[in-house]
Design an enzyme around this catalytic site. Structure first.
Site, mmCIF file in Angstrom:
data_model
loop_
_atom_site.group_PDB
_atom_site.id
_atom_site.type_symbol
_atom_site.label_atom_id
_atom_site.label_comp_id
_atom_site.label_asym_id
_atom_site.label_seq_id
_atom_site.Cartn_x
_atom_site.Cartn_y
_atom_site.Cartn_z
ATOM 1 N N GLY A 10 75.438 10.917 19.839
ATOM 2 C CA GLY A 10 74.961 12.108 19.155
ATOM 3 C C GLY A 10 73.487 11.992 18.814
ATOM 4 O O GLY A 10 72.817 11.006 19.141
ATOM 5 N N ASP A 37 87.980 4.661 19.429
ATOM 6 C CA ASP A 37 88.590 5.826 18.786
ATOM 7 C C ASP A 37 88.656 5.535 17.290
ATOM 8 O O ASP A 37 89.492 4.758 16.833
ATOM 9 C CB ASP A 37 89.984 6.060 19.359
ATOM 10 C CG ASP A 37 90.684 7.255 18.717
ATOM 11 O OD1 ASP A 37 90.082 7.896 17.823
ATOM 12 O OD2 ASP A 37 91.836 7.538 19.092
ATOM 13 N N TYR A 62 82.714 15.795 13.092
ATOM 14 C CA TYR A 62 82.977 17.116 13.661
ATOM 15 C C TYR A 62 81.939 18.043 13.036
ATOM 16 O O TYR A 62 81.962 18.283 11.831
ATOM 17 C CB TYR A 62 84.390 17.577 13.304
ATOM 18 C CG TYR A 62 84.817 18.862 13.984
ATOM 19 C CD1 TYR A 62 85.778 18.842 14.980
ATOM 20 C CD2 TYR A 62 84.260 20.097 13.630
ATOM 21 C CE1 TYR A 62 86.180 20.016 15.615
ATOM 22 C CE2 TYR A 62 84.642 21.256 14.261
ATOM 23 C CZ TYR A 62 85.601 21.222 15.245
ATOM 24 O OH TYR A 62 85.991 22.391 15.872
ATOM 25 N N TYR A 127 84.038 22.913 7.308
ATOM 26 C CA TYR A 127 83.149 21.797 7.629
ATOM 27 C C TYR A 127 82.687 21.089 6.360
ATOM 28 O O TYR A 127 82.818 19.871 6.215
ATOM 29 C CB TYR A 127 81.947 22.294 8.436
ATOM 30 C CG TYR A 127 80.855 21.258 8.592
ATOM 31 C CD1 TYR A 127 81.075 20.103 9.337
ATOM 32 C CD2 TYR A 127 79.611 21.419 7.978
ATOM 33 C CE1 TYR A 127 80.092 19.139 9.474
ATOM 34 C CE2 TYR A 127 78.620 20.471 8.109
ATOM 35 C CZ TYR A 127 78.866 19.324 8.854
ATOM 36 O OH TYR A 127 77.884 18.372 8.970
ATOM 37 N N TRP A 152 70.081 20.340 8.318
ATOM 38 C CA TRP A 152 69.342 20.989 9.396
ATOM 39 C C TRP A 152 68.799 19.967 10.394
ATOM 40 O O TRP A 152 67.627 19.980 10.765
ATOM 41 C CB TRP A 152 68.199 21.829 8.838
ATOM 42 C CG TRP A 152 68.580 22.950 7.927
ATOM 43 C CD1 TRP A 152 69.726 23.072 7.185
ATOM 44 C CD2 TRP A 152 67.787 24.106 7.626
ATOM 45 N NE1 TRP A 152 69.696 24.230 6.448
ATOM 46 C CE2 TRP A 152 68.526 24.887 6.702
ATOM 47 C CE3 TRP A 152 66.535 24.545 8.020
ATOM 48 C CZ2 TRP A 152 68.040 26.094 6.188
ATOM 49 C CZ3 TRP A 152 66.052 25.744 7.506
ATOM 50 C CH2 TRP A 152 66.802 26.523 6.618
#
Length: 290
Positions: A10, A37, A62, A127, A152
């Site tokens: 990411g 995992d 997520y 979220y 952000w």
């Protein structure tokens, strides 16, 4: 010391990789879902024990804010359940968890001053709620931890607001961007650099707790877009401010989520770059290297 970085593909994970290229006295292990995992407690425990992991930097999450409203179970699993697994495994090995949280844990209550770490979480959607649950799971586990709430986030990697607006301001004659949501953009490399420094200098020890980290300054999404267009010389695009209700969403996003970084700066003695300066650095990197 062995350090495990989850969510390594990411934005923040990639920026952590950049830090390591400068050299480190520690041994870093980077993993993503294909290698580990983090929802599998046995797999996590094996990873921690067999590699004697003393620090986990959890960049995995997520993060699709809108989709989370329909994907509640998966969001809860990744943002809270997996966090509990990491925390419990690391506590068994007497390690420290460095966890990334979000300004979305705030937002429901109206306010117009920067959010402090001890402010009650009032998320407006799934979220934010699941990220708050992740913070609570860490506290309940008793693991030594540093939680960094950020906001952000953008970088040269993956999909993010900066890269989207670079494309749109270059290809669209006009854009409407909301001006009634205010916060602070955060260059992921700045956050990664701060985390890396804290680990390298062993400032984690004795400084456990929750911290806020975003770049300095305040802006709306409209202001952010205007600066992206200005720096990238996409002057032909007419960028107009609009209200949030012109873009209906399943989630009520925080109208004001500026983070107070006083505690972070006082504790770690690090300067926090101003958001426009960091944006300029990111755009220069994108122009020359991507």
């Amino acid at each position: 010391m062995n350090v495990l970085v989850t969510g390594a593909n990411g934005q923040l994970g990639c920026c952590m990789r950049n830090c390591i290229t400068r050299g480190s006295k520690d041994n870093y292990i980077f993993t993503d879902v294909t290698e580990l995992d983090i929802t599998d407690a046995d797999a996590v425990r094996r990873m921690v024990c067999e590699n004697d992991i003393k620090v986990i930097v959890n960049c995995a999450a997520y993060t699709n804010v809108d989709k989370a409203e329909d994907d509640v179970e998966l969001a809860e699993l990744l943002n809270a359940g997996a966090v509990r697994i990491l925390a419990e495994a690391l506590k068994e090995n007497d390690g420290t968890l460095v966890h990334i949280s979000t300004d979305y844990v705030f937002g429901k209550e109206p306010y117009n001053v920067p959010c402090r770490e001890d402010q009650k979480g009032t998320p407006t959607g799934v979220y934010g709620l699941t990220k708050l649950h992740g913070e609570q799971a860490i506290a309940e586990s008793g693991v030594k931890s540093l939680i960094f709430r950020t906001a952000w986030l953008y970088s040269e990697y993956g999909k993010n607001f900066v890269k989207t607006m670079l494309n749109l301001t270059a290809t669209k004659p006009q854009l409407k961007v909301v001006f009634d949501q205010v916060g602070t953009p955060t260059y992921a490399q700045d956050l990664a650099d701060a985390i890396f420094h804290i680990i390298e200098s062993r400032q984690m020890q004795g400084n456990e707790g929750i911290y806020h980290y975003s770049n300095e300054g305040v802006c709306s999404w409209y202001d952010f877009t205007k600066m992206i267009a200005e720096y990238s010389e996409n002057a032909d695009c007419d960028i107009q401010p609009c209200h949030s209700d012109e873009f209906p969403s399943k989630v009520v996003r925080p109208s004001y989520s500026v983070l107070d970084k006083t505690k972070f700066k006082k504790t770690f003695g690090l300067e926090v770059p101003y958001w426009t300066d960091s944006l300029a650095r990111c755009l220069t990197n994108l122009e020359h290297n991507w």
